[in-house]
Write an enzyme that holds these catalytic residues in place. Structure first.
Site, PDB file in Angstrom:
ATOM      1  N   GLU A  22       0.819  -1.208   0.000  1.00 37.07           N
ATOM      2  CA  GLU A  22       0.000   0.000   0.000  1.00 37.07           C
ATOM      3  C   GLU A  22       0.855   1.262   0.000  1.00 37.07           C
ATOM      4  OE1 GLU A  22      -2.130  -2.968   2.806  1.00 37.07           O
ATOM      5  OE2 GLU A  22      -0.121  -2.622   2.003  1.00 37.07           O
ATOM      6  N   LEU A  74      18.951 -28.432  -6.464  1.00 39.39           N
ATOM      7  CA  LEU A  74      17.820 -27.691  -5.891  1.00 39.39           C
ATOM      8  C   LEU A  74      17.997 -26.176  -5.983  1.00 39.39           C
ATOM      9  CD1 LEU A  74      17.033 -29.844  -2.709  1.00 39.39           C
ATOM     10  CD2 LEU A  74      16.164 -30.108  -5.043  1.00 39.39           C
ATOM     11  N   ARG A 101      17.190 -22.411 -11.973  1.00 37.03           N
ATOM     12  CA  ARG A 101      18.071 -22.316 -13.137  1.00 37.03           C
ATOM     13  C   ARG A 101      17.292 -21.801 -14.347  1.00 37.03           C
ATOM     14  NH1 ARG A 101      19.252 -27.038 -10.584  1.00 37.03           N
ATOM     15  NH2 ARG A 101      18.115 -28.345 -12.082  1.00 37.03           N
ATOM     16  N   GLU A 115       9.837 -31.483  -3.408  1.00 35.34           N
ATOM     17  CA  GLU A 115      10.082 -32.299  -4.598  1.00 35.34           C
ATOM     18  C   GLU A 115      10.405 -33.748  -4.262  1.00 35.34           C
ATOM     19  OE1 GLU A 115      12.007 -30.558  -8.012  1.00 35.34           O
ATOM     20  OE2 GLU A 115      12.250 -28.666  -6.937  1.00 35.34           O
ATOM     21  N   THR A 162       8.286 -41.237  -0.401  1.00 30.85           N
ATOM     22  CA  THR A 162       8.000 -41.411   1.031  1.00 30.85           C
ATOM     23  C   THR A 162       7.555 -40.099   1.651  1.00 30.85           C
ATOM     24  OG1 THR A 162       9.615 -43.201   1.196  1.00 30.85           O
ATOM     25  CG2 THR A 162       8.962 -42.128   3.248  1.00 30.85           C
TER      26      THR A 162
END
Length: 379
Positions: free
Chosen positions: A65, A218, A221, A310, A314
Site C-alpha cells: 500500500e 535444488l 536455473r 520435490e 515417502t
C-alpha cells in the site's frame, strides 16, 4: 505506470473484480521473496485508470500500500485502492498502512480478505471505515487466499504452505528399480515450469532418499532469475546425507538446512556444520520417523511461508496422509515405465489425492508431451 481497462469508471462488481485481479496478479510476482511477510499486491485506480501499483518488497518491507501511495502521489486523492490483503494497523518496522491510507485522500478501498494476524484482524478495515472512507471486502477472496495462503497458515497453524511436486510415468512410477539408472521422466517444458514454481517459494524441500538417489542441486536455473535462492531443506532423520553431495558442496553459496531427529549422530552434525550446512533437530512421530509437521513448524518459526517439496515418494505420501500438502503439481509422462519401479505415491496417499472431497483441480493441461494437473487441498 498508467493502464486503462475498457470497463468504465463507476464502481461495480465487474469493475472491482477486474482491478482486484490485477492487484493479486501483481503481488504474485513477488512470491518467494517477501517472507516472513505475505506477497501483497495493490493498485490505485482513478477515473477507470490504474495510476499506481505496489507490492510487498523483497524481505517484507516496504508494504504494497505504501509503495502504491508513494507512486501515486497527489493522484491518490479521490481514487480507489485495491489490495489483496487487509492493510496493517499496527506499528512494526514501519508505520501502519491503514494510517497512510487514511491520510492519503483516497475515497474508497476494496480489500480481498481480512488478515488473520491478531495485530490486524479487522482493525485495519475498522480504521478505514472510521475515517469515512468507503470500504468493500471479499472481492477476489479465493485467489487472494491462495496467494496469501503461506502467511495465513503460518499465522493460524504455525507452518508454511506446502506445494508438492510429483513426476510419474504413465503407469505411476517415480523411479526405476534399485540398480536402474536415474529415470528421466519429464521433458524440458515441464522442467521449465518446475523451475518457475521453485522461484515462487521460500524453500525447496526433499527427503534424504532423493539426495542419495539423484544428488540434486535444488537451485533456480532460469535466465534472469539467478538471484532467486530459496532455502534448500533436506529431511534426514539419521543424517545420512553424504558430505560429498552437491548440496553440501555448495552450502556456503546456497543456504542449506538439514532437518534431523534429536538423537541423530553428533559427529555427523558437526561435519555438516563445518561444511556450511545448518542442522535443525526436531521430534520423531509415533512411528519413530521424522515428524513432518514438526519440521514444517520449525520452518514456520524461521519465517518461511512457502515450501516447494520435490519428494521423494515417502515424503510425498507422508505429507498427503497428514493433510500437509496444500497444493499438488502432478506431472505425468506419456509413456509407461513398463517394469517394477518405485511408485510415485503409496496406494493410500494416491487414493486421497484422487478423491474429490480432499482436492480440487486448479489447472490442468500439457507441458510439451507431458500432462499436468495442479490441485489444491479442500479446506
Amino acid at each position: 505506470m498508467i493502464s486503462r481497462f475498457d470497463i468504465g469508471a463507476a464502481p461495480g462488481e465487474k469493475t472491482d473484480a477486474v482491478f482486484m485481479a490485477a492487484a493479486i496478479a501483481y503481488g504474485r510476482r513477488w512470491l518467494g521473496l517477501t517472507a516472513p511477510n505475505p506477497a501483497v499486491g495493490c493498485v490505485i485506480v482513478k477515473d477507470g485508470v490504474i495510476v499506481a501499483r505496489g507490492a510487498t518488497m523483497p524481505g517484507g518491507r516496504p508494504h504494497a500500500e505504501t509503495e502504491a501511495l508513494r507512486e501515486a502521489g497527489e493522484r491518490a486523492r479521490g481514487a480507489t485502492l485495491y489490495v489483496s490483503l487487509e492493510p496493517c494497523s499496527h506499528y512494526g518496522v514501519t508505520a501502519p498502512c491503514a494510517d497512510a491510507i487514511v491520510h492519503s485522500g483516497l475515497v474508497r478501498v476494496v480489500s480481498a480478505l481480512e488478515d488473520p494476524d491478531v495485530r490486524v484482524a479487522g482493525r485495519g478495515h475498522a480504521k478505514i471505515v472510521e475515517a469515512g472512507i468507503g470500504l468493500r471486502t471479499g472481492v477476489g477472496v479465493r485467489e487472494a487466499r491462495r496467494a496469501n495462503l503461506g502467511h495465513i497458515l503460518r499465522i493460524t497453524e504455525g507452518r508454511p504452505m506446502v506445494t508438492l511436486k510429483l513426476a510419474q510415468t504413465l503407469d505411476g512410477y517415480a523411479a526405476g528399480g534399485a540398480h536402474d539408472p536415474r529415470l528421466m521422466i519429464t521433458g524440458a517444458p515441464a522442467n521449465g515450469r518446475v523451475q518457475v514454481m521453485r522461484a515462487m517459494h521460500d524453500a525447496i524441500m526433499v527427503g534424504v532418499g532423493t539426495v542419495l538417489a539423484d544428488d540434486p542441486l535444488l537451485t533456480v536455473r532460469l535466465p534472469g532469475l539467478e538471484s532467486r535462492k530459496p532455502l534448500r531443506v533436506v529431511l534426514d532423520t539419521h543424517l545420512r546425507i553424504p558430505l560429498g553431495s552437491r548440496l553440501v558442496a555448495t552450502a556456503k553459496d546456497h543456504r542449506t538446512l538439514v532437518v534431523c531427529a534429536q538423537d541423530a549422530p553428533a559427529p555427523a552434525q558437526a561435519a555438516l556444520e563445518a561444511a556450511g550446512v545448518e542442522v535443525l533437530l526436531v521430534a520423531r512421530d509415533a512411528a519413530g520417523r521424522l515428524d513432518p509437521l514438526a519440521a514444517l513448524k520449525a520452518l514456520g518459526a524461521r519465517g518461511i511461508t512457502r515450501v516447494f517439496c520435490e519428494g521423494g515418494p515417502t515424503v510425498a505420501s507422508a505429507l498427503i496422509l497428514r493433510g500437509l500438502a496444500d497444493e499438488v503439481a502432478l506431472f505425468t509422462a506419456p509413456k509407461p515405465f513398463g517394469g517394477q519401479g518405485v511408485p510415485a505415491l503409496s496406494p493410500h496417499a494416491r487414493g486421497l489425492l484422487d478423491l474429490g472431497s480432499n482436492f480440487r483441480v486448479l489447472e490442468e493441461g500439457h507441458a510439451g508431451l507431458d500432462s499436468f494437473r495442479h490441485l489444491e487441498r479442500v479446506f
